[in-house]
Design an enzyme around this catalytic site. Structure first.
Site, PDB file in Angstrom:
ATOM      1  N   HIS A  80       0.840  -1.198   0.000  1.00  0.00           N
ATOM      2  CA  HIS A  80       0.000   0.000   0.000  1.00  0.00           C
ATOM      3  C   HIS A  80       0.876   1.249   0.000  1.00  0.00           C
ATOM      4  O   HIS A  80       0.694   2.154  -0.819  1.00  0.00           O
ATOM      5  CB  HIS A  80      -0.938  -0.001   1.203  1.00  0.00           C
ATOM      6  CG  HIS A  80      -1.660   1.307   1.394  1.00  0.00           C
ATOM      7  ND1 HIS A  80      -2.590   1.780   0.507  1.00  0.00           N
ATOM      8  CD2 HIS A  80      -1.549   2.259   2.357  1.00  0.00           C
ATOM      9  CE1 HIS A  80      -3.036   2.957   0.914  1.00  0.00           C
ATOM     10  NE2 HIS A  80      -2.419   3.275   2.033  1.00  0.00           N
ATOM     11  N   ASP A 109       7.809  20.852 -27.039  1.00  0.00           N
ATOM     12  CA  ASP A 109       7.901  19.555 -26.366  1.00  0.00           C
ATOM     13  C   ASP A 109       8.931  19.705 -25.260  1.00  0.00           C
ATOM     14  O   ASP A 109       9.435  20.799 -25.029  1.00  0.00           O
ATOM     15  CB  ASP A 109       8.311  18.446 -27.356  1.00  0.00           C
ATOM     16  CG  ASP A 109       7.785  17.072 -26.909  1.00  0.00           C
ATOM     17  OD1 ASP A 109       7.829  16.800 -25.695  1.00  0.00           O
ATOM     18  OD2 ASP A 109       7.320  16.302 -27.756  1.00  0.00           O
ATOM     19  N   TRP A 144       7.303   0.034   3.481  1.00  0.00           N
ATOM     20  CA  TRP A 144       7.720   0.810   2.300  1.00  0.00           C
ATOM     21  C   TRP A 144       9.078   1.449   2.527  1.00  0.00           C
ATOM     22  O   TRP A 144       9.742   1.830   1.582  1.00  0.00           O
ATOM     23  CB  TRP A 144       6.678   1.877   1.942  1.00  0.00           C
ATOM     24  CG  TRP A 144       6.844   3.178   2.675  1.00  0.00           C
ATOM     25  CD1 TRP A 144       6.382   3.469   3.918  1.00  0.00           C
ATOM     26  CD2 TRP A 144       7.537   4.345   2.224  1.00  0.00           C
ATOM     27  NE1 TRP A 144       6.751   4.753   4.263  1.00  0.00           N
ATOM     28  CE2 TRP A 144       7.448   5.311   3.238  1.00  0.00           C
ATOM     29  CE3 TRP A 144       8.220   4.678   1.047  1.00  0.00           C
ATOM     30  CZ2 TRP A 144       8.021   6.574   3.140  1.00  0.00           C
ATOM     31  CZ3 TRP A 144       8.787   5.944   0.951  1.00  0.00           C
ATOM     32  CH2 TRP A 144       8.683   6.884   1.992  1.00  0.00           C
ATOM     33  N   SER A 174      13.578   5.803 -13.709  1.00  0.00           N
ATOM     34  CA  SER A 174      12.529   6.587 -14.360  1.00  0.00           C
ATOM     35  C   SER A 174      12.482   8.001 -13.810  1.00  0.00           C
ATOM     36  O   SER A 174      12.470   8.986 -14.558  1.00  0.00           O
ATOM     37  CB  SER A 174      11.189   5.874 -14.156  1.00  0.00           C
ATOM     38  OG  SER A 174      10.131   6.751 -14.375  1.00  0.00           O
ATOM     39  N   SER A 175      12.494   8.124 -12.484  1.00  0.00           N
ATOM     40  CA  SER A 175      12.380   9.457 -11.875  1.00  0.00           C
ATOM     41  C   SER A 175      13.588  10.310 -12.193  1.00  0.00           C
ATOM     42  O   SER A 175      13.457  11.512 -12.464  1.00  0.00           O
ATOM     43  CB  SER A 175      12.234   9.330 -10.356  1.00  0.00           C
ATOM     44  OG  SER A 175      11.134   8.529 -10.044  1.00  0.00           O
ATOM     45  N   HIS A 258      12.924  12.288   3.312  1.00  0.00           N
ATOM     46  CA  HIS A 258      12.243  13.540   3.595  1.00  0.00           C
ATOM     47  C   HIS A 258      12.088  14.438   2.385  1.00  0.00           C
ATOM     48  O   HIS A 258      10.994  14.946   2.152  1.00  0.00           O
ATOM     49  CB  HIS A 258      12.786  14.287   4.811  1.00  0.00           C
ATOM     50  CG  HIS A 258      11.696  15.151   5.346  1.00  0.00           C
ATOM     51  ND1 HIS A 258      10.711  14.669   6.171  1.00  0.00           N
ATOM     52  CD2 HIS A 258      11.351  16.410   5.043  1.00  0.00           C
ATOM     53  CE1 HIS A 258       9.817  15.619   6.364  1.00  0.00           C
ATOM     54  NE2 HIS A 258      10.177  16.685   5.694  1.00  0.00           N
ATOM     55  N   GLU A 260      11.639  13.352  -0.407  1.00  0.00           N
ATOM     56  CA  GLU A 260      10.561  12.644  -1.106  1.00  0.00           C
ATOM     57  C   GLU A 260       9.186  13.164  -0.675  1.00  0.00           C
ATOM     58  O   GLU A 260       8.269  13.276  -1.484  1.00  0.00           O
ATOM     59  CB  GLU A 260      10.673  11.141  -0.827  1.00  0.00           C
ATOM     60  CG  GLU A 260       9.515  10.293  -1.302  1.00  0.00           C
ATOM     61  CD  GLU A 260       9.419  10.180  -2.819  1.00  0.00           C
ATOM     62  OE1 GLU A 260      10.420  10.458  -3.491  1.00  0.00           O
ATOM     63  OE2 GLU A 260       8.338   9.810  -3.306  1.00  0.00           O
ATOM     64  N   TYR A 262       8.429  16.139   0.061  1.00  0.00           N
ATOM     65  CA  TYR A 262       8.156  17.374  -0.680  1.00  0.00           C
ATOM     66  C   TYR A 262       7.991  17.101  -2.163  1.00  0.00           C
ATOM     67  O   TYR A 262       7.304  17.844  -2.859  1.00  0.00           O
ATOM     68  CB  TYR A 262       9.242  18.411  -0.386  1.00  0.00           C
ATOM     69  CG  TYR A 262       9.229  18.763   1.082  1.00  0.00           C
ATOM     70  CD1 TYR A 262       8.143  19.463   1.598  1.00  0.00           C
ATOM     71  CD2 TYR A 262      10.205  18.322   1.946  1.00  0.00           C
ATOM     72  CE1 TYR A 262       8.061  19.729   2.945  1.00  0.00           C
ATOM     73  CE2 TYR A 262      10.129  18.583   3.300  1.00  0.00           C
ATOM     74  CZ  TYR A 262       9.053  19.290   3.798  1.00  0.00           C
ATOM     75  OH  TYR A 262       8.970  19.537   5.127  1.00  0.00           O
ATOM     76  N   SER A 273      -2.207  26.312  -6.680  1.00  0.00           N
ATOM     77  CA  SER A 273      -1.879  27.724  -6.919  1.00  0.00           C
ATOM     78  C   SER A 273      -2.293  28.185  -8.309  1.00  0.00           C
ATOM     79  O   SER A 273      -2.276  29.377  -8.592  1.00  0.00           O
ATOM     80  CB  SER A 273      -0.374  27.959  -6.744  1.00  0.00           C
ATOM     81  OG  SER A 273       0.031  27.529  -5.470  1.00  0.00           O
ATOM     82  N   HIS A 307      14.416  13.820  11.845  1.00  0.00           N
ATOM     83  CA  HIS A 307      13.233  13.888  12.724  1.00  0.00           C
ATOM     84  C   HIS A 307      12.370  12.633  12.588  1.00  0.00           C
ATOM     85  O   HIS A 307      11.460  12.435  13.373  1.00  0.00           O
ATOM     86  CB  HIS A 307      12.425  15.178  12.497  1.00  0.00           C
ATOM     87  CG  HIS A 307      11.706  15.265  11.194  1.00  0.00           C
ATOM     88  ND1 HIS A 307      11.451  16.447  10.575  1.00  0.00           N
ATOM     89  CD2 HIS A 307      11.182  14.330  10.382  1.00  0.00           C
ATOM     90  CE1 HIS A 307      10.805  16.243   9.448  1.00  0.00           C
ATOM     91  NE2 HIS A 307      10.632  14.963   9.313  1.00  0.00           N
ATOM     92  N   HIS A 308      12.672  11.809  11.581  1.00  0.00           N
ATOM     93  CA  HIS A 308      11.982  10.522  11.495  1.00  0.00           C
ATOM     94  C   HIS A 308      12.581   9.519  12.475  1.00  0.00           C
ATOM     95  O   HIS A 308      12.106   8.395  12.571  1.00  0.00           O
ATOM     96  CB  HIS A 308      12.094   9.958  10.076  1.00  0.00           C
ATOM     97  CG  HIS A 308      11.386  10.794   9.054  1.00  0.00           C
ATOM     98  ND1 HIS A 308      10.098  10.519   8.658  1.00  0.00           N
ATOM     99  CD2 HIS A 308      11.771  11.890   8.365  1.00  0.00           C
ATOM    100  CE1 HIS A 308       9.735  11.419   7.751  1.00  0.00           C
ATOM    101  NE2 HIS A 308      10.716  12.263   7.563  1.00  0.00           N
ATOM    102  N   THR A 333       5.951  26.759   4.660  1.00  0.00           N
ATOM    103  CA  THR A 333       4.725  26.038   4.360  1.00  0.00           C
ATOM    104  C   THR A 333       3.518  26.829   4.827  1.00  0.00           C
ATOM    105  O   THR A 333       2.512  26.954   4.123  1.00  0.00           O
ATOM    106  CB  THR A 333       4.760  24.650   5.035  1.00  0.00           C
ATOM    107  OG1 THR A 333       6.066  24.109   4.868  1.00  0.00           O
ATOM    108  CG2 THR A 333       3.757  23.722   4.424  1.00  0.00           C
ATOM    109  N   LYS A 336       2.582  29.642   2.568  1.00  0.00           N
ATOM    110  CA  LYS A 336       1.775  29.248   1.412  1.00  0.00           C
ATOM    111  C   LYS A 336       0.292  29.198   1.780  1.00  0.00           C
ATOM    112  O   LYS A 336      -0.562  29.678   1.038  1.00  0.00           O
ATOM    113  CB  LYS A 336       2.223  27.881   0.889  1.00  0.00           C
ATOM    114  CG  LYS A 336       3.497  27.966   0.081  1.00  0.00           C
ATOM    115  CD  LYS A 336       3.801  26.627  -0.548  1.00  0.00           C
ATOM    116  CE  LYS A 336       5.008  26.716  -1.456  1.00  0.00           C
ATOM    117  NZ  LYS A 336       4.788  27.495  -2.661  1.00  0.00           N
ATOM    118  N   ARG A 455       1.325   1.145  14.908  1.00  0.00           N
ATOM    119  CA  ARG A 455       1.207   0.914  13.475  1.00  0.00           C
ATOM    120  C   ARG A 455       1.708  -0.486  13.148  1.00  0.00           C
ATOM    121  O   ARG A 455       2.462  -1.074  13.896  1.00  0.00           O
ATOM    122  CB  ARG A 455       2.104   1.876  12.687  1.00  0.00           C
ATOM    123  CG  ARG A 455       1.811   3.289  12.826  1.00  0.00           C
ATOM    124  CD  ARG A 455       2.985   4.113  12.275  1.00  0.00           C
ATOM    125  NE  ARG A 455       3.115   3.973  10.826  1.00  0.00           N
ATOM    126  CZ  ARG A 455       4.028   4.618  10.100  1.00  0.00           C
ATOM    127  NH1 ARG A 455       4.876   5.419  10.690  1.00  0.00           N
ATOM    128  NH2 ARG A 455       4.090   4.462   8.810  1.00  0.00           N
TER     129      ARG A 455
END
Lengths: 626, 113, 227
Positions: A80, A109, A144, A174-175, A258, A260, A262, A273, A307-308, A333, A336, A455
């Site tokens: 998931h 293009d 994950w 790919s990314s 982290h 990731e 964002y 926006s 912080h994780h 943040t 925004k 969890r």
């Protein structure tokens, strides 16, 4: 035609019917078609990821559920997360990168059209590679985040995690390829006058995201290479007995992980926006500040990873530093959020489905953001970490933020993509059921989490006060599924028979709305000269423009690229061929445990295949000589 | 960057480094490497506190010379300079951060440490 | 049609195949620099891991100190500084040959009269020198790896072995890709000759090659010279 008009007088594109056969899709290098491929593929994976979530919730509906075995539960929550992050939200963002960036900057293009196709094929094949095992109950089961040493051969001896390690490597290619492509495109393909500070805000946020991808993915690549070597060749990177540090994986993973976060949220911020100004009939409030805060979020995103990991005991200095940087990143943040509210303030609001999703993002992301800042305090985090409180937090930012933003963008840009409107009545059902279902699913998790529910455990005992909250969450999932079903039906029906849309049906300000819907192959007959941030509004001399209608544009004919003498890249099968070779090479790795000779043979075969494909590709010119 | 968007920039135009620059750089690289390797064999230098900083300093000079002259960042469009130095700074900060986190580097802060 | 129109840019395609670009730069060059920036993070992760694991192996052989195993067998410090110094020189000088190759391609059209000018202007010669030096570097590395394995250090032996072979192996793989790339350019040079219109392609290969070189400058100092 020496000029393009503010509201161009055509809605039908080509005089001859475009080639839409299967081969045309396999060989396409058109960024718009690749965007559509990304969109459809990502939505399929989104549904698969949602069904996995449903099974998880079915298991947790009542105490000591028996729907799933513990092993199957592990596979489902792993897949998931992996599916939603790498196969659904990132590619949904990529669909918009592909479709929109060239249109928004006034280009024909992307910089490397075939590389763009290659990115998509790698994504599709890599997605299949990592998803198929779940149907045979051999899917990855280590989360994950794949924490080593749990994910090493010693603790995960089966083939399951091999799929995860290799699949993520493939998706990383790919990314990264897409990131190099889009950075080059945005830097060097902007139309004349499209200064950086005139770029549409979605393109700006995408620009930041591509740098995050280019800098974050190499780190996970290396972490995965170590894991791959540990699993396949018996190296010691995560072998504690050999003196390895159990935190190495965690640090490398979160140095990637982290940014990731964002990578997942900034494209949605960009889409919202675009949506809010159009439906408020006001320019985005504080455009420069929005740009700078996006850049600042991207930069600070590399300085908050630990912080994780407060729970692992890094010591007071590291805890204090990462706590402070985390609080700091909340500021841009928050800026925004306030700017979006100021954009809507006193505006002429139109609450259609797109706007509803956009406004919902502002609210839901704020909830998720605030619970996120709560974790920045190590003492609080120690209570919350690994509980459902965290699950509630990141689903508010990922579903309430990323997905709502992407849905807002989908309803907003669907007329441009397909030339048809999405249905507002079905959209209304889609929005309200999704909004209700999302809150019903994830809000109770704040409580079950604070009550201490951990969890990633497949059962919980009765009598701890968790029953009600879990039941509500499961009911919420059903509502959410129903809402998504409405969304998919809407998409299907609108694609086939939606109401026709004109070139600028919303009265939007940016140049992608100055060309027909759907745009012709070459996008722009002549490259536009950009003189302001909101060209289509500023041209009218006032801030507000009026939407164009189909009737206005009836009977006008759009010339094709060939008629206009614009050179376009030739279709090519080589990106697909090369991508298949890459996948074959990685698949060979799966057999290293069972049959080394076979594994090496497959890997060499795949490598020769893709190298041959690559040489062929590089020696074939992109366009016909002219 | 916004200022020169419309006109063609100065991609590879004016003062290119010449043959004499190239061989001078090559000699400097050669000499610095020779100094580094010999320092490794001079116990008085190798064991002193100055050894590690001096090695880092010397290799930084080599790194910079190759990047500035052989990769001609000194002469090229400034865009390329930022495309390289930006990521390089993020990479260097990440590396230094990891060194602190794994206690390979440390700062003494009185009571806190 | 409304009276207000948006001005279009002057025609963007001049000559053949040259599309309009915002900065007048070639897309490929921007892409290679972006790629090199990304590679900085790749090698930073590898180097960080090597440094984090330095001195943490529970058993030898070690890079800079001798080690006696439980049975009393002595393993000397394993890094061979003289050999690696030689290979470092070779790689540094290959960068020098590479800039000469690029200059030769760029100045192909200039008249060459003296012997020295003909030597300096031969792109084939300098591409050959670069390729051979790159291959020589790979040869040194193959020698180093086999010697280590003979002396009892494999990628599985200890943390040092794992992180050392992976770091230097990744660098070696980059060198190998570079050598293939340069040989491909050499093949084109023999087939139809590389001229000023190919300078950008050679420049891109050169940037990659020099980047691989600067990574080795860092690795040589951090891994080999600092104990």
């Amino acid at each position: 035609m020496a000029t393009i008009v503010a509201a161009p007088p055509y809605s039908s594109t080509a005089t001859e019917s475009a080639n839409t056969g299967l081969m045309s899709w396999l060989t396409t290098v058109d960024h718009k078609r690749i965007g559509v491929l990304y969109l459809i593929t990502a939505l399929v994976f989104f549904v698969i990821g949602g069904l996995e979530a449903f099974l998880i919730r079915a298991q947790l509906a009542v105490p000591n559920g028996t729907v799933l075995s513990a092993d199957m539960y592990n596979q489902l929550f792993t897949m998931h997360g992996t599916t939603m992050v790498f196969l659904a939200i990132m590619p949904l963002s990529a669909a918009f990168f592909n479709f929109l960036i060239p249109l928004q900057i006034g280009a024909r293009d992307v910089a490397f059209p075939r590389l763009n196709a290659f990115s998509y094929w790698i994504y599709l094949l890599g997605g299949i590679f990592i998803t198929v095992p779940i149907f045979f109950a051999v899917a990855p089961d280590g989360g994950w985040f794949g924490y080593a040493p749990l994910s090493t051969k010693q603790f995960s001896p089966q083939i399951n995690m091999d799929f995860w390690v290799l699949g993520l490597q493939i998706l990383g290619i790919s990314s990264l390829a897409a990131a190099f492509n889009f950075i080059t495109t945005i830097i060097n393909m902007r139309a004349p006058g499209m200064h950086l500070m005139r770029m549409p805000i979605f393109t700006w946020m995408s620009f930041v995201v591509q740098f995050l991808v280019a800098l974050a993915f190499p780190v996970i690549t290396i972490a995965l290479v170590f894991l791959q070597f540990d699993r396949f060749f018996g190296t010691n990177f995560y072998a504690i007995g050999a003196g390895a540090d159990p935190l190495l994986w965690q640090h490398l993973f979160w140095v990637f992980g982290h940014p990731e976060v964002y990578i997942l949220i900034l494209p949605a911020f960009g889409l919202v926006s675009e949506v809010l100004p159009t439906f408020s009939k006001k320019p985005l409030f504080g455009y420069p500040v929005m740009v700078y805060s996006g850049i600042l979020i991207g930069f600070l995103g590399f300085g908050v990873w630990a912080h994780h990991m407060f729970a692992v005991g890094m010591g007071p200095i590291a805890d204090a530093v990462f706590s402070l940087t985390t609080m700091l990143i909340a500021i841009p943040t928050g800026v925004k959020i306030f700017n979006w509210m100021a954009t809507m303030w006193d505006g002429d609001l139109r609450f259609n489905t797109s706007m509803k999703f956009g406004v919902a993002l502002v609210g839901m992301f704020t909830i998720g953001g605030i619970s996120g800042v709560m974790h920045s305090s190590p003492p609080a985090d120690l209570q919350q970490t690994d509980t459902y409180f965290i699950v509630a937090h990141f689903h508010y930012v990922l579903f309430g933020g990323s997905m709502f933003g992407l849905f807002a963008g989908l309803y907003y840009y669907f007329p441009k993509i397909s030339g048809r409107f999405m249905s507002e009545s079905l959209g209304n059902w889609h929005f309200w059921l999704t909004f209700l279902g999302m809150n019903l699913t994830f809000f109770p998790m704040h409580f079950s989490g604070l009550l201490g529910m951990p969890r990633r455990t497949y059962q919980y005992d009765a009598g701890q006060g968790l029953e009600l909250f879990n039941l509500l969450s499961t009911i919420g999932t059903l509502v959410l599924m129903l809402g998504t079903l409405f969304g998919l039906i809407n998409l299907w029906k609108s694609w086939k028979s939606g109401e026709r849309a004109s070139s600028n049906p919303w009265g939007a300000p940016t140049i992608e709305w100055a060309i027909p819907s759907p745009p012709p192959e070459h996008n722009f007959d002549t490259l536009p000269q950009i003189t302001s941030r909101y060209p289509l509004w500023d041209l009218k001399g006032a801030v507000v423009t009026h939407p164009t209608t189909v009737a206005d544009e009836a009977g006008r004919v759009q010339k094709t690229a060939k008629q206009l003498g614009i050179p376009m890249p030739n279709p090519s099968i080589l990106p697909l061929v090369t991508a298949v070779g890459v996948i074959v090479m990685f698949s060979g790795m799966l057999f290293t445990g069972s049959n080394m000779k076979l594994a090496v043979a497959i890997m060499i075969g795949g490598a020769v295949w893709w190298i041959a494909g690559l040489y062929n590709w590089l020696l074939t010119p992109l366009e016909d000589a002219h | 960057m916004a200022s020169h968007s419309a006109t063609a920039g100065h991609a590879d135009g004016h003062d290119h480094p010449t043959w004499s620059t190239y061989w001078k750089i090559a000699v400097i690289l050669f000499v610095i490497t020779a100094i580094e390797v010999s320092a490794f064999y001079i116990p008085a230098w190798e064991t002193s506190w100055i050894y590690v900083p001096s090695m880092l300093f010397l290799s930084t000079i080599k790194f910079t010379l190759v990047v500035m002259y052989y990769m001609h960042l000194k002469y090229d469009h400034k865009l390329f300079r930022s495309l390289f130095t930006g990521p390089l700074i993020v990479a260097a900060l990440t590396l230094i951060g990891l060194m602190f986190l794994f206690s390979k580097l440390s700062i003494r802060l009185g009571l806190l440490s | 049609m409304t009276a207000t129109t948006m001005p279009a840019a002057h025609d963007e395609s001049h000559g053949h195949g040259h599309h309009y670009t915002t900065l007048g730069l070639d897309n490929r060059k921007i892409a290679i620099w972006t790629f090199i920036g990304s590679e900085c993070m790749l090698f930073a992760s590898l180097i960080s891991t090597y440094l984090v694991y330095k001195g943490r192996s529970v058993k030898g052989p070690f890079p800079h100190e001798a080690w006696t195993d439980p049975s009393g067998k002595v393993f000397p410090a394993i890094l061979d500084i003289p050999v690696t110094s030689a290979s470092t020189f070779v790689l540094l000088m290959s960068s020098f040959a590479m800039v000469l190759a690029l200059a030769a391609v760029q100045n192909k059209e200039l008249p060459k009269t003296t012997f020295g000018e003909r030597i300096l202007g031969s792109s084939k010669l300098w591409l050959w020198v670069t390729c051979l030096m790159g291959t020589a570097f790979l040869g040194f590395q193959a020698y180093e790896f086999t010697a280590f394995i003979r002396e009892g250090l494999t990628i599985r032996t200890n943390l040092f072995g794992s992180s050392f072979f992976t770091l230097t192996g990744f660098h070696g793989a980059h060198v190998a890709v570079g050598v293939c790339w340069l040989f491909s350019l050499l093949a084109i040079d023999y087939k139809r000759g590389l001229g000023p219109s190919d300078a950008l392609n050679v420049d891109i290969a050169a940037l990659y090659w020099h980047f691989v070189d600067v990574v080795w400058i860092v690795i040589f100092t951090l891994v080999y010279l600092i104990k």
